[in-house]
Scaffold this active site. Structure first.
Site, PDB file in Angstrom:
ATOM      1  N   GLY A  89       0.816  -1.223   0.000  1.00  0.00           N
ATOM      2  CA  GLY A  89       0.000   0.000   0.000  1.00  0.00           C
ATOM      3  C   GLY A  89       0.843   1.263   0.000  1.00  0.00           C
ATOM      4  N   LYS A 110       9.826   2.359  -0.199  1.00  0.00           N
ATOM      5  CA  LYS A 110       8.727   2.371   0.778  1.00  0.00           C
ATOM      6  C   LYS A 110       8.427   3.829   1.134  1.00  0.00           C
ATOM      7  CE  LYS A 110       7.710   0.326   5.327  1.00  0.00           C
ATOM      8  NZ  LYS A 110       8.295  -0.604   6.310  1.00  0.00           N
ATOM      9  N   ASP A 122      -2.219   6.820   2.799  1.00  0.00           N
ATOM     10  CA  ASP A 122      -1.756   7.819   1.832  1.00  0.00           C
ATOM     11  C   ASP A 122      -0.567   7.333   1.001  1.00  0.00           C
ATOM     12  OD1 ASP A 122       0.217   7.773   3.717  1.00  0.00           O
ATOM     13  OD2 ASP A 122       0.052   9.883   4.301  1.00  0.00           O
ATOM     14  N   ARG A 173      14.689  -0.388   0.104  1.00  0.00           N
ATOM     15  CA  ARG A 173      15.094  -1.621   0.782  1.00  0.00           C
ATOM     16  C   ARG A 173      15.551  -2.660  -0.237  1.00  0.00           C
ATOM     17  NH1 ARG A 173      10.220  -3.226   4.734  1.00  0.00           N
ATOM     18  NH2 ARG A 173       8.992  -3.508   2.827  1.00  0.00           N
ATOM     19  N   ASP A 249       1.708 -11.258   7.109  1.00  0.00           N
ATOM     20  CA  ASP A 249       2.166 -10.433   5.973  1.00  0.00           C
ATOM     21  C   ASP A 249       3.528  -9.810   6.255  1.00  0.00           C
ATOM     22  OD1 ASP A 249       0.368  -9.078   7.869  1.00  0.00           O
ATOM     23  OD2 ASP A 249       0.925  -7.265   6.783  1.00  0.00           O
ATOM     24  N   ASN A 250       4.007  -9.958   7.491  1.00  0.00           N
ATOM     25  CA  ASN A 250       5.324  -9.423   7.831  1.00  0.00           C
ATOM     26  C   ASN A 250       6.332 -10.534   8.090  1.00  0.00           C
ATOM     27  OD1 ASN A 250       4.374  -6.814   7.589  1.00  0.00           O
ATOM     28  ND2 ASN A 250       3.893  -6.606   9.757  1.00  0.00           N
ATOM     29  N   ASP A 259      10.020  -5.712   7.527  1.00  0.00           N
ATOM     30  CA  ASP A 259       8.985  -4.772   7.974  1.00  0.00           C
ATOM     31  C   ASP A 259       9.214  -4.314   9.419  1.00  0.00           C
ATOM     32  OD1 ASP A 259       7.969  -4.843   5.492  1.00  0.00           O
ATOM     33  OD2 ASP A 259       5.958  -5.458   6.035  1.00  0.00           O
TER      34      ASP A 259
HETATM   35  P1  AMP Z   1       2.417  -2.986   8.128  1.00  0.00           P
HETATM   36  O1  AMP Z   1       1.717  -3.511   9.334  1.00  0.00           O
HETATM   37  O2  AMP Z   1       3.117  -1.673   8.356  1.00  0.00           O
HETATM   38  O3  AMP Z   1       3.334  -4.004   7.554  1.00  0.00           O
HETATM   39  O4  AMP Z   1       1.288  -2.656   7.034  1.00  0.00           O
HETATM   40  C1  AMP Z   1       0.151  -3.436   6.853  1.00  0.00           C
HETATM   41  C2  AMP Z   1      -0.561  -3.061   5.572  1.00  0.00           C
HETATM   42  O5  AMP Z   1      -0.975  -1.688   5.591  1.00  0.00           O
HETATM   43  C3  AMP Z   1       0.258  -3.220   4.297  1.00  0.00           C
HETATM   44  O6  AMP Z   1      -0.603  -3.672   3.282  1.00  0.00           O
HETATM   45  C4  AMP Z   1       0.729  -1.823   4.023  1.00  0.00           C
HETATM   46  O7  AMP Z   1       1.036  -1.622   2.668  1.00  0.00           O
HETATM   47  C5  AMP Z   1      -0.465  -0.998   4.453  1.00  0.00           C
HETATM   48  N1  AMP Z   1      -0.081   0.368   4.824  1.00  0.00           N
HETATM   49  C6  AMP Z   1       0.576   0.737   5.937  1.00  0.00           C
HETATM   50  N2  AMP Z   1       0.769   2.067   5.944  1.00  0.00           N
HETATM   51  C7  AMP Z   1       0.224   2.569   4.821  1.00  0.00           C
HETATM   52  C8  AMP Z   1       0.101   3.884   4.259  1.00  0.00           C
HETATM   53  N3  AMP Z   1       0.588   4.958   4.873  1.00  0.00           N
HETATM   54  N4  AMP Z   1      -0.525   3.985   3.088  1.00  0.00           N
HETATM   55  C9  AMP Z   1      -1.023   2.909   2.470  1.00  0.00           C
HETATM   56  N5  AMP Z   1      -0.945   1.663   2.931  1.00  0.00           N
HETATM   57  C10 AMP Z   1      -0.332   1.479   4.100  1.00  0.00           C
HETATM   58 MG    MG Z   2       4.046  -5.103   6.386  1.00  0.00          MG
END
Ligand code: AMP
Ligand code: MG
Length: 496
Positions: A89, A110, A122, A173, A249-250, A259
């Site tokens: 995202g 990222k 965002d 990364r 997912d991490n 992550d």
């Molecule tokens: P994370 O827990 O940080 O690994 O993120 C979990 C999910 O949320 C992943 O699909 C990321 O791509 C999405 N995500 C986290 N932060 C953002 C952001 N600021 N904008 C869009 N997607 C995000």
């Molecule tokens: Mg993640």
């Protein structure tokens, strides 16, 4: 243009696997740090590259002609709840670069803008989490823990709206793979077994070529992934590292730490330590990490089951056998690592369970006496086989010094089974017990200076110390100390 050639084998998997999308340009990219040491591995010159050019490339403003950027699709269990649609995202994959050792690394930005998978986000990253990930991932590499690497960090000249407005950043990364357990879950949850198979073949080709010739390559892949994760999580435990958000997912399919969100190294030892502000139940507490590892790998098994055997009972039993191996491998790695930390080997006449009890008793004593995790092992690495004045520094870490004395008596009795000299043992212990780790309060100070004063000197200074974590460095003692009471960081936050 820069002399690089991106390959993109992931692209060939087909449209269901990604969205082709370019990074959204940023207003005014400026380079904070470029990882020359890593870049040399890709055949880039060690110096002399124009900084504004690098800032353009590693902010996503300039796209190399050989790169075909995309955002990857994946799913995942977040804190136990399945989300069928996650994906990159706020990350964009640029492709693969060949390395000097004959392998290749995947490159990803990222904080590079919105994608189909952004949901309400965002697509951006704040500067703080970019600096944290840069420091911690590079420190992990120098601590010999498999990890994604940081290739570059830039500021964007834009602000991002979080709890307040913050300066924005982009981190580049490099990883052996950006495929996650959740990547397999994405297709499995759609009952798309053909895509699960395609993804498994891609991962075997890229990261596990040694299983290609196995009788059942997908099962052998699962086994290899399980064993790598068992080792990785044991390494975290040996360093007091808490990932903080081990959602499926991490968890990388390549066995690298990935992550870096609300991650942290412990100062005072506490079994159940949690820093992440979102981890209310302590699901990803320090001592729970090995259990969460096997939980995640069980989800991977579920996604891969149709590839293991046609008969589902047979497939389940094959998967269970391998998951049991995780428990053994983790236990062995844990023990071997703590033996090394304490200067012990699998010596003749010593029972593994006795050593396990010895280490557990040390950890209990540390917990009861608020002893700093890293310094306990570092000072232990300096002791002689006979008690002497060198014990003082270690003893002083413990509220009740006698409790530590009692443990040291046991340790010294155990040393009698070893054949190393004091000097040999100390050198060996000092090669695995770091002097410096990226402590939370120091990262916090780095972020404060960067955000509030646009001052990156503390970032560079901390980064430089962490380049040689096992070496005591002159004039750098402030980096070795635990936080003063008013510096203690109680909670860490995600990069979102
Ligand atoms: P994370 O827990 O940080 O690994 O993120 C979990 C999910 O949320 C992943 O699909 C990321 O791509 C999405 N995500 C986290 N932060 C953002 C952001 N600021 N904008 C869009 N997607 C995000
Ligand atoms: Mg993640």
């Amino acid at each position: 243009m820069i002399n690089l050639t991106f390959k993109n084998r992931y692209l060939a998997l087909g449209e269901g696997f990604y969205e082709k999308i370019k990074p959204t340009p940023v207003a005014k990219p400026e380079l904070i740090k470029f990882n020359h040491e890593l870049a040399v591995d890709f055949g880039l010159p060690a110096n002399g590259m124009d900084e504004s050019f690098l800032a353009g490339v590693f902010s996503g403003n300039l796209i190399h002609e050989s790169s075909e950027p995309l955002a990857m699709a994946y799913a995942g269990h977040q804190f136990g709840h399945f989300n069928p649609q996650l994906g990159d995202g706020r990350a964009i994959y640029l492709g693969e670069l060949d390395c000097a050792d004959g392998g290749s690394l995947d490159i990803q930005l990222k904080g590079s803008g919105r994608t189909r998978y952004s949901r309400n986000g965002d697509g951006r990253a704040a500067l703080g989490p970019v600096l944290r990930e840069y420091l911690v991932s590079e420190a992990m590499h120098k601590l010999h823990v498999p990890t994604t690497r940081a290739l570059a960090a830039v500021t964007t000249g834009e602000q991002v709206a979080r709890e307040r407005l913050l300066p924005g950043g982009v981190i580049t990364r490099a990883a052996a793979s950006f495929i996650r357990v959740g990547s397999f879950q994405y297709f499995a949850s759609q009952e798309d077994d053909a895509s699960v198979k395609k993804l498994a073949d891609y991962v075997i080709e890229r990261n596990y070529p040694e299983v290609r010739e196995a009788e059942n390559p997908c099962l052998a892949l699962f086994e290899a992934v399980v064993l790598r994760q068992a080792r990785l999580i044991a390494q975290w435990m040996h360093l007091g590292f808490i990932h903080g958000v081990m959602n499926t997912d991490n968890m990388s399919i390549a066995g690298e730490t990935i992550d870096y969100g609300p991650c942290a190294f412990m100062d005072f030892y506490n079994h159940g330590q949690v820093y992440s502000f979102i981890d209310h139940q302590g699901r990803y507490a320090y001592s729970n990490q090995p259990n969460m590892g096997v939980w995640n790998l069980s989800r991977l098994a579920e996604a891969l089951l149709p590839l293991f055997a046609e008969n589902s009972d047979v497939a389940v039993s094959l998967a269970q056998d391998i998951l049991e191996q995780y428990v053994h491998r983790y236990g062995n790695e844990w023990l071997a690592g703590f033996r090394a930390k304490c200067g012990l080997t699998a010596a003749a006449g010593v029972k593994p369970e006795d050593d396990k009890a010895l280490f557990e008793s040390l950890l209990d004593t540390m917990a009861e006496n608020q002893a700093d995790f890293t310094l306990t092992f570092y000072y232990l690495s300096q002791l002689n086989s006979q008690a002497d004045e060198k014990d003082t520094k270690l003893r002083d870490l413990f509220v009740n010094r006698e409790a530590m004395d009692a443990w040291l008596v046991r340790w010294r009795q155990r040393l009698a089974f070893e054949s190393m000299t004091d000097a040999e043992r100390q050198a060996s212990m000092q090669s695995v017990n770091p002097v410096y780790i990226p402590r939370n309060h120091q990262i916090e100070a780095v972020i404060r200076a960067a955000e509030d004063d646009n001052d990156f000197a503390p970032f560079h200074a901390l980064h430089d110390v962490l380049q040689n974590p096992f070496q005591r460095q002159q004039g750098k003692d402030s980096y070795l100390l635990p936080p003063a009471p008013d510096e203690v960081v109680q909670q860490t936050f995600c990069g979102t």
